[in-house]
Design a protein around this motif. Sequence first.
Motif, PDB file in Angstrom:
ATOM      1  N   GLY A 427       0.785  -1.221   0.000  1.00 48.41           N
ATOM      2  CA  GLY A 427       0.000   0.000   0.000  1.00 48.41           C
ATOM      3  C   GLY A 427       0.817   1.270   0.000  1.00 48.41           C
ATOM      4  N   PRO A 428       0.175   2.368  -0.384  1.00 45.73           N
ATOM      5  CA  PRO A 428       0.882   3.649  -0.520  1.00 45.73           C
ATOM      6  C   PRO A 428       1.386   4.230   0.790  1.00 45.73           C
ATOM      7  CG  PRO A 428      -1.481   3.910  -0.920  1.00 45.73           C
ATOM      8  CD  PRO A 428      -1.217   2.450  -0.867  1.00 45.73           C
ATOM      9  N   ALA A 429       0.826   3.827   1.935  1.00 45.28           N
ATOM     10  CA  ALA A 429       1.295   4.360   3.215  1.00 45.28           C
ATOM     11  C   ALA A 429       2.303   3.447   3.894  1.00 45.28           C
ATOM     12  CB  ALA A 429       0.114   4.596   4.152  1.00 45.28           C
ATOM     13  N   TRP A 465      -3.278   2.566   3.618  1.00 46.14           N
ATOM     14  CA  TRP A 465      -3.217   3.869   2.947  1.00 46.14           C
ATOM     15  C   TRP A 465      -3.697   4.942   3.913  1.00 46.14           C
ATOM     16  CZ3 TRP A 465      -6.940   0.210   2.271  1.00 46.14           C
ATOM     17  CH2 TRP A 465      -8.285   0.602   2.418  1.00 46.14           C
ATOM     18  N   TYR A 466      -3.394   6.193   3.573  1.00 47.72           N
ATOM     19  CA  TYR A 466      -3.875   7.312   4.372  1.00 47.72           C
ATOM     20  C   TYR A 466      -5.318   7.621   3.985  1.00 47.72           C
ATOM     21  CZ  TYR A 466       0.675   8.542   6.360  1.00 47.72           C
ATOM     22  OH  TYR A 466       1.850   8.532   7.056  1.00 47.72           O
ATOM     23  N   ALA A 469      -5.536  10.607   1.683  1.00 49.99           N
ATOM     24  CA  ALA A 469      -4.713  10.651   0.470  1.00 49.99           C
ATOM     25  C   ALA A 469      -5.595  10.849  -0.757  1.00 49.99           C
ATOM     26  CB  ALA A 469      -3.908   9.368   0.328  1.00 49.99           C
ATOM     27  N   VAL A 472      -6.499   7.926  -3.745  1.00 46.76           N
ATOM     28  CA  VAL A 472      -6.202   6.550  -3.358  1.00 46.76           C
ATOM     29  C   VAL A 472      -7.469   5.802  -2.958  1.00 46.76           C
ATOM     30  CG1 VAL A 472      -4.974   5.103  -1.695  1.00 46.76           C
ATOM     31  CG2 VAL A 472      -3.851   7.102  -2.685  1.00 46.76           C
ATOM     32  N   LEU A 487      -4.839   6.169   9.232  1.00 46.68           N
ATOM     33  CA  LEU A 487      -4.671   5.085   8.266  1.00 46.68           C
ATOM     34  C   LEU A 487      -5.973   4.322   8.061  1.00 46.68           C
ATOM     35  CD1 LEU A 487      -1.364   3.613   9.720  1.00 46.68           C
ATOM     36  CD2 LEU A 487      -1.543   5.227   7.818  1.00 46.68           C
ATOM     37  N   ASP A 573      -1.220   8.419  -6.575  1.00 49.29           N
ATOM     38  CA  ASP A 573      -0.027   8.381  -5.733  1.00 49.29           C
ATOM     39  C   ASP A 573       1.234   8.025  -6.513  1.00 49.29           C
ATOM     40  OD1 ASP A 573      -0.671   5.781  -6.275  1.00 49.29           O
ATOM     41  OD2 ASP A 573      -0.170   5.022  -4.286  1.00 49.29           O
ATOM     42  N   SER A 575       1.625   5.337  -8.406  1.00 49.75           N
ATOM     43  CA  SER A 575       1.719   3.906  -8.691  1.00 49.75           C
ATOM     44  C   SER A 575       1.093   3.603 -10.044  1.00 49.75           C
ATOM     45  CB  SER A 575       1.011   3.107  -7.593  1.00 49.75           C
ATOM     46  OG  SER A 575      -0.357   3.448  -7.534  1.00 49.75           O
TER      47      SER A 575
END
Length: 619
Positions: A427-429, A465-466, A469, A472, A487, A573, A575
């Motif tokens: 994940g992005p976070a 992820w946040y 964000a 996302v 989160l 993000d 990705s």
Amino acid sequence: MVLVATGAFLRLVALDLGWFGIDQARDVATALDVAAGLDAPIVGPTMRRVVRLGAGYYYFWAAPYLASRDPLAGYWFAAALSLGAMLGVTAVARRLWGTSAALVTLAFAATHPVWVLDGRVAWAPAALPAVGALLLWLLLAPRAGVLSAPRAAAVGALLGLAVQLHLTMVAWVLAVALVALLERPPLRVVLAGGVGGLVVGLPAVVALLMGSEHDGGIGALAGADAIDVGARARAAFLLSWRVPTALSRWSDTAVGGVGLAAGAATMAVLAVCGLGRLVWHRGASRAARLVVALSMSGGGLVLLLPGEAWWYYLDGLLPVTALAAGAVMMPRVAGSGSGLDWLRGTAALAATAASVVLAVQLATFLSEIERHGYLAVEPGLLSLDTRPGADAAAPGRMLSVRWQRAFAEHVARSGGPFAATWQRLHGPALGDVASDNGFWLRWALTAGDRPRDTHEEAGTHFVVWYDDAPGVAALVENLESTAIGPLRVARYVPAIDYASCRGSDGPVAVPIRTVPHPKRYGDGRPERPRSLPTRLECTLRPGTGPVRVIAQLEGPGTASLSTADASSSAAADGSLCLDLDRTNGPGRFVIDISLPEQGGTALDVYDVPGTNCPLRRSR
């Protein structure tokens, strides 16, 4: 009492709001093992990839873990040291110049943003004001004019410890030695100080001689960028505005604004004015000579130091600066003008007003961290060179340790060995959650009383992820998730058959990342694989329904994600996202990767149900 209570509150409330990065992971992991008798290091950590500190560093930070095995015990220890330093330097000011000077010194120390914030985290800068305050007490509190041999030995021993806590404390050694020797003390006093320093400071000498494969040595600074002494001086003057501003970039308007800047500037002006008075009277007392010498040696070292210079390099001078601010209130000496009475009255009012403003701003800052769950960082403001450094090149987030710990405990309920669990995180976070080099997850997995989810399906993965964000949430909207502070965490059984992933040389373990260890510090940045396959091919497990395959490089390089008839699109993000459907077969996708020569890049690959990739393109 109000100022003491304010200083204590700001230092002790909600200590788990602070950050817990790779430095804290290394120090806490080592300190826990030292306290448990599982480790006995003979050298300390590497400072700025230049030189090793002495092993006394780790034994010092092991002290709180003799009383508690909770990793946050080090944070309470740091806060206690910060509070003790505040009280100690106030006592020195009262001993030297009376109650009025002590109140100004206390106002400075209780609400100085850098002193407060750096004292809420388990790291070397938290200890420096305490060491400095104790040295000032040993040197300035005795009523006799000349230091006794036992007191000189204590000063030497404390200096021997200080240089093992942070390299900038070498400035204290130089200044104290100069001031002491100018007073021509008896030989027994000199010998006592030297022996005390040598005995306690011997690990620092050992560390210098042993070195490390990661140490560049002092010579490594020779090729550093040119320094701008004027820029560093200006940054240092408003340091107590810059640091909280740099850590509160949740929006274009940081916490504090004009009020924070005015309070910071007022305290800085008081310190400069007090230092001016001490320079004028430097021949009259040891206190004046010592504060002036420390200011010149400590400030000069940081201003002229080649390479990067960060805000906490000045933390050792905080008690000196507080004492200088109190010197504004020194009693008027014979022959001085009555204008000093006006200056002292104005200084007292200014210190009171500034401390109120700074206390309010700091309380607001802490409440905002509580609300957001992380610190939003602008690295350029944390550098005295006013530019990002190698360790912090771009704005980012530092997740509060409260939520790092909570995430680790959430994942640990699934059980399993660390390395296997680490591969199931995505994940992005994840980069912010794992900025602790895997410390909290290792700790949570090995805690004997941690509850387990015995009903959990085998092979469960986690994506994090946040919640705030942008863009996302749309990628993961079909996943049921749990809120952990800022989160969102979702558990799922992946559609990707990770065992099928192959590169040109055979099977590849995906995600491609280095399994971290808190004690494996390296160069102070996240450790990543040196190389990646140029092409990676994976298949999906048999099943029904569409999925979104997401791939993201962590580090330099470029990648593309594709199937026989479609290519990936960029998510919000950064990705790569690709829609696949398993209706007519298991599905296969390819990732093509191009890396620069230096490498140092990881690859995360995961999937979520549904079809919602932005800007989907067909070939």
